[in-house]
Design a protein around this motif. Sequence first.
Motif, PDB file in Angstrom:
ATOM      1  N   GLU A  52     -17.741  52.621   6.114  1.00 54.54           N
ATOM      2  CA  GLU A  52     -18.148  53.642   5.146  1.00 54.54           C
ATOM      3  C   GLU A  52     -19.559  54.072   5.507  1.00 54.54           C
ATOM      4  N   GLU A  53     -19.698  55.321   5.915  1.00 52.81           N
ATOM      5  CA  GLU A  53     -21.003  55.881   6.286  1.00 52.81           C
ATOM      6  C   GLU A  53     -21.745  54.981   7.269  1.00 52.81           C
ATOM      7  N   ASP A  54     -21.107  54.645   8.366  1.00 52.05           N
ATOM      8  CA  ASP A  54     -21.666  53.837   9.448  1.00 52.05           C
ATOM      9  C   ASP A  54     -22.000  52.400   9.071  1.00 52.05           C
ATOM     10  N   SER A  55     -21.534  51.936   7.931  1.00 51.43           N
ATOM     11  CA  SER A  55     -21.708  50.524   7.588  1.00 51.43           C
ATOM     12  C   SER A  55     -20.336  49.854   7.583  1.00 51.43           C
ATOM     13  N   GLN A  56     -20.291  48.674   8.141  1.00 52.50           N
ATOM     14  CA  GLN A  56     -19.042  47.930   8.261  1.00 52.50           C
ATOM     15  C   GLN A  56     -18.854  47.057   7.032  1.00 52.50           C
ATOM     16  N   LYS A  57     -17.706  47.192   6.364  1.00 43.93           N
ATOM     17  CA  LYS A  57     -17.433  46.399   5.160  1.00 43.93           C
ATOM     18  C   LYS A  57     -16.181  45.571   5.373  1.00 43.93           C
ATOM     19  N   ASN A  58     -16.284  44.305   4.995  1.00 47.34           N
ATOM     20  CA  ASN A  58     -15.147  43.401   5.126  1.00 47.34           C
ATOM     21  C   ASN A  58     -14.093  43.770   4.086  1.00 47.34           C
ATOM     22  N   LEU A  59     -12.867  43.955   4.538  1.00 49.74           N
ATOM     23  CA  LEU A  59     -11.785  44.338   3.638  1.00 49.74           C
ATOM     24  C   LEU A  59     -10.848  43.167   3.366  1.00 49.74           C
ATOM     25  N   LEU A  60     -10.314  42.568   4.414  1.00 50.41           N
ATOM     26  CA  LEU A  60      -9.399  41.437   4.303  1.00 50.41           C
ATOM     27  C   LEU A  60      -9.759  40.428   5.380  1.00 50.41           C
ATOM     28  N   ASN A  61      -9.567  39.135   5.076  1.00 49.22           N
ATOM     29  CA  ASN A  61      -9.825  38.145   6.110  1.00 49.22           C
ATOM     30  C   ASN A  61      -9.141  36.829   5.809  1.00 49.22           C
TER      31      ASN A  61
END
Length: 145
Positions: free
Chosen positions: A99-108
């Motif tokens: 999102e807007e060049d930031s990496q966000k953890n979704l599932l792991n």
Amino acid sequence: MDIMGWFLFFLGMLVWFIAFTVSSSNIVYDISDQGGYIEDKSVLINILETPATESTDIADEIILAINNKETKAKEEIDKILNSVYGRANKVCWTLWHYEEDSQKNLLNVECNSKKQILFDQETTLPYLPHGQPIKIRLAILGYIK
């Protein structure tokens, strides 16, 4: 005559044995733990196109997860990755979205051992409500010991 024949046979075998053991080979065998799947660029696309329910595939389930809706994405991705990579031990993996060049953890699935990248690919998914495609990244970080 028989003794002379056997003598020549064993002498010939000895010459061939010496010739093949003395000569060196330029062939180098390298067996590593990297599988053929790591370089295949179609693996992520195949995972995303795998049906999750009667009406959705994994890509649809990921979009539902991004929208914080109930989803079967984690269970289905875990099942797929373990059927391909985790035959001996289960794998730990992470799915991110940007999102807007930031990496966000979704599932792991958490790793409790040494991390070793077995698979790492990214792609974009069409996201119709907002019109902007969503960039996702899936990485298999190793095995759960």
